[in-house]
Design a protein around this motif. Structure first.
Motif, PDB file in Angstrom:
ATOM      1  N   PRO A  67     -14.739  55.239  -8.032  1.00  0.00           N
ATOM      2  CA  PRO A  67     -15.498  56.422  -8.429  1.00  0.00           C
ATOM      3  C   PRO A  67     -15.417  57.530  -7.367  1.00  0.00           C
ATOM      4  N   ALA A  68     -15.661  58.747  -7.785  1.00  0.00           N
ATOM      5  CA  ALA A  68     -15.706  59.876  -6.843  1.00  0.00           C
ATOM      6  C   ALA A  68     -16.838  59.657  -5.846  1.00  0.00           C
ATOM      7  N   GLY A  69     -16.637  60.087  -4.623  1.00  0.00           N
ATOM      8  CA  GLY A  69     -17.664  59.999  -3.596  1.00  0.00           C
ATOM      9  C   GLY A  69     -17.657  58.701  -2.802  1.00  0.00           C
ATOM     10  N   LYS A  70     -16.751  57.798  -3.096  1.00  0.00           N
ATOM     11  CA  LYS A  70     -16.685  56.529  -2.355  1.00  0.00           C
ATOM     12  C   LYS A  70     -16.037  56.780  -1.000  1.00  0.00           C
ATOM     13  N   ALA A  71     -16.687  56.335   0.068  1.00  0.00           N
ATOM     14  CA  ALA A  71     -16.213  56.600   1.432  1.00  0.00           C
ATOM     15  C   ALA A  71     -15.084  55.674   1.863  1.00  0.00           C
ATOM     16  N   SER A  72     -15.099  54.437   1.375  1.00  0.00           N
ATOM     17  CA  SER A  72     -14.091  53.477   1.829  1.00  0.00           C
ATOM     18  C   SER A  72     -13.866  52.402   0.768  1.00  0.00           C
ATOM     19  N   LEU A  73     -12.802  51.649   0.982  1.00  0.00           N
ATOM     20  CA  LEU A  73     -12.455  50.544   0.101  1.00  0.00           C
ATOM     21  C   LEU A  73     -11.958  49.405   0.984  1.00  0.00           C
ATOM     22  N   THR A  74     -12.512  48.221   0.784  1.00  0.00           N
ATOM     23  CA  THR A  74     -12.080  47.049   1.531  1.00  0.00           C
ATOM     24  C   THR A  74     -11.216  46.194   0.609  1.00  0.00           C
ATOM     25  N   MET A  75     -10.095  45.731   1.137  1.00  0.00           N
ATOM     26  CA  MET A  75      -9.226  44.834   0.370  1.00  0.00           C
ATOM     27  C   MET A  75      -9.089  43.537   1.140  1.00  0.00           C
ATOM     28  N   ASP A  76      -9.208  42.421   0.403  1.00  0.00           N
ATOM     29  CA  ASP A  76      -9.228  41.098   1.024  1.00  0.00           C
ATOM     30  C   ASP A  76      -8.322  40.160   0.231  1.00  0.00           C
ATOM     31  N   LEU A  77      -7.157  39.867   0.817  1.00  0.00           N
ATOM     32  CA  LEU A  77      -6.209  38.914   0.232  1.00  0.00           C
ATOM     33  C   LEU A  77      -6.229  37.679   1.116  1.00  0.00           C
ATOM     34  N   ASN A  78      -6.619  36.547   0.545  1.00  0.00           N
ATOM     35  CA  ASN A  78      -6.814  35.332   1.343  1.00  0.00           C
ATOM     36  C   ASN A  78      -6.075  34.159   0.707  1.00  0.00           C
ATOM     37  N   TRP A  79      -5.056  33.649   1.432  1.00  0.00           N
ATOM     38  CA  TRP A  79      -4.326  32.466   0.970  1.00  0.00           C
ATOM     39  C   TRP A  79      -4.474  31.305   1.936  1.00  0.00           C
ATOM     40  N   GLY A  80      -4.885  31.576   3.170  1.00  0.00           N
ATOM     41  CA  GLY A  80      -5.291  30.543   4.107  1.00  0.00           C
ATOM     42  C   GLY A  80      -4.229  29.600   4.639  1.00  0.00           C
ATOM     43  N   TYR A  81      -2.969  29.806   4.305  1.00  0.00           N
ATOM     44  CA  TYR A  81      -1.910  28.906   4.763  1.00  0.00           C
ATOM     45  C   TYR A  81      -0.895  29.724   5.554  1.00  0.00           C
ATOM     46  N   VAL A  82      -1.010  29.670   6.871  1.00  0.00           N
ATOM     47  CA  VAL A  82      -0.235  30.535   7.757  1.00  0.00           C
ATOM     48  C   VAL A  82       1.288  30.421   7.585  1.00  0.00           C
ATOM     49  N   PRO A  83       1.855  29.243   7.334  1.00  0.00           N
ATOM     50  CA  PRO A  83       3.318  29.198   7.190  1.00  0.00           C
ATOM     51  C   PRO A  83       3.876  30.066   6.056  1.00  0.00           C
ATOM     52  N   ASP A  84       3.101  30.306   4.992  1.00  0.00           N
ATOM     53  CA  ASP A  84       3.546  31.193   3.922  1.00  0.00           C
ATOM     54  C   ASP A  84       3.189  32.630   4.281  1.00  0.00           C
ATOM     55  N   SER A  85       4.036  33.575   3.869  1.00  0.00           N
ATOM     56  CA  SER A  85       3.823  34.982   4.195  1.00  0.00           C
ATOM     57  C   SER A  85       3.715  35.806   2.912  1.00  0.00           C
ATOM     58  N   LEU A  86       2.596  36.508   2.775  1.00  0.00           N
ATOM     59  CA  LEU A  86       2.388  37.432   1.660  1.00  0.00           C
ATOM     60  C   LEU A  86       2.225  38.836   2.228  1.00  0.00           C
ATOM     61  N   SER A  87       2.444  39.839   1.405  1.00  0.00           N
ATOM     62  CA  SER A  87       2.163  41.215   1.811  1.00  0.00           C
ATOM     63  C   SER A  87       1.265  41.859   0.768  1.00  0.00           C
ATOM     64  N   LEU A  88       0.556  42.906   1.211  1.00  0.00           N
ATOM     65  CA  LEU A  88      -0.372  43.627   0.343  1.00  0.00           C
ATOM     66  C   LEU A  88      -0.145  45.120   0.530  1.00  0.00           C
ATOM     67  N   THR A  89       0.078  45.823  -0.583  1.00  0.00           N
ATOM     68  CA  THR A  89       0.265  47.266  -0.567  1.00  0.00           C
ATOM     69  C   THR A  89      -0.760  47.888  -1.491  1.00  0.00           C
ATOM     70  N   ALA A  90      -1.403  48.972  -1.039  1.00  0.00           N
ATOM     71  CA  ALA A  90      -2.352  49.717  -1.871  1.00  0.00           C
ATOM     72  C   ALA A  90      -1.662  50.994  -2.348  1.00  0.00           C
TER      73      ALA A  90
END
Length: 147
Positions: A67-90
């Motif tokens: 919505p209009a007027g929102k100051a920030s947005l938090t994004m949380d991608l959690n897979w918890g297994y360090v050997p695998d690698s994921l990426s996140l793009t907004a």
């Protein structure tokens, strides 16, 4: 143990430096500031948590209306297994932010936990999020949420 003025000054400087590192800018793009989220507090108005799975080379897409007027947005991608690698793009209505990888939030833990903000607020409209399987052995499950 005796604490001298010099010891106290060193301790205070160390604490200031440590807190400064945790609030560092990960990226500045399209006027956005991206910093480690650093809080487990989940406010009202968060998008439903999505459980998904991904394989190497696969892309999954998610979207949220901001919505209009929102100051920030938090994004949380959690897979918890360090050997695998994921990426996140907004993909904001006014530009692309990322991609980000596991260590972008300052911790290598199978999680990308970042806060996007901008002076004057973030762009209203539909924000899209791209989860990409960079290096995955088999199938990796994950949770994704924005707020």
């Amino acid at each position: 143990m005796k604490v001298t003025g010099t010891s106290m000054a060193i301790l205070i400087c160390a604490l200031v430096l440590i807190s400064g590192v945790s609030a560092q800018n990960v990226d500045k793009n399209a006027g956005y500031s991206v910093t480690p989220a650093g809080s487990l507090f989940l406010p009202k108005g968060m998008s439903p948590m999505t459980a998904g799975s991904i394989t190497q080379g696969q892309t999954n897409w998610y979207s949220v209306v901001v919505p209009a007027g929102k100051a920030s947005l938090t994004m949380d991608l959690n897979w918890g297994y360090v050997p695998d690698s994921l990426s996140l793009t907004a993909i904001a209505p006014d530009g692309t932010i990322g991609p980000y990888y596991d260590a972008a939030d300052g911790v290598t833990d199978g999680r990308i936990f970042l806060k996007i903000s901008r002076a004057g607020g973030i762009a209203p409209g539909t924000w899209n999020f791209k989860v990409y399987g960079v290096s995955v052995l088999g199938t990796q499950s994950y949770n994704f949420v924005t707020y």
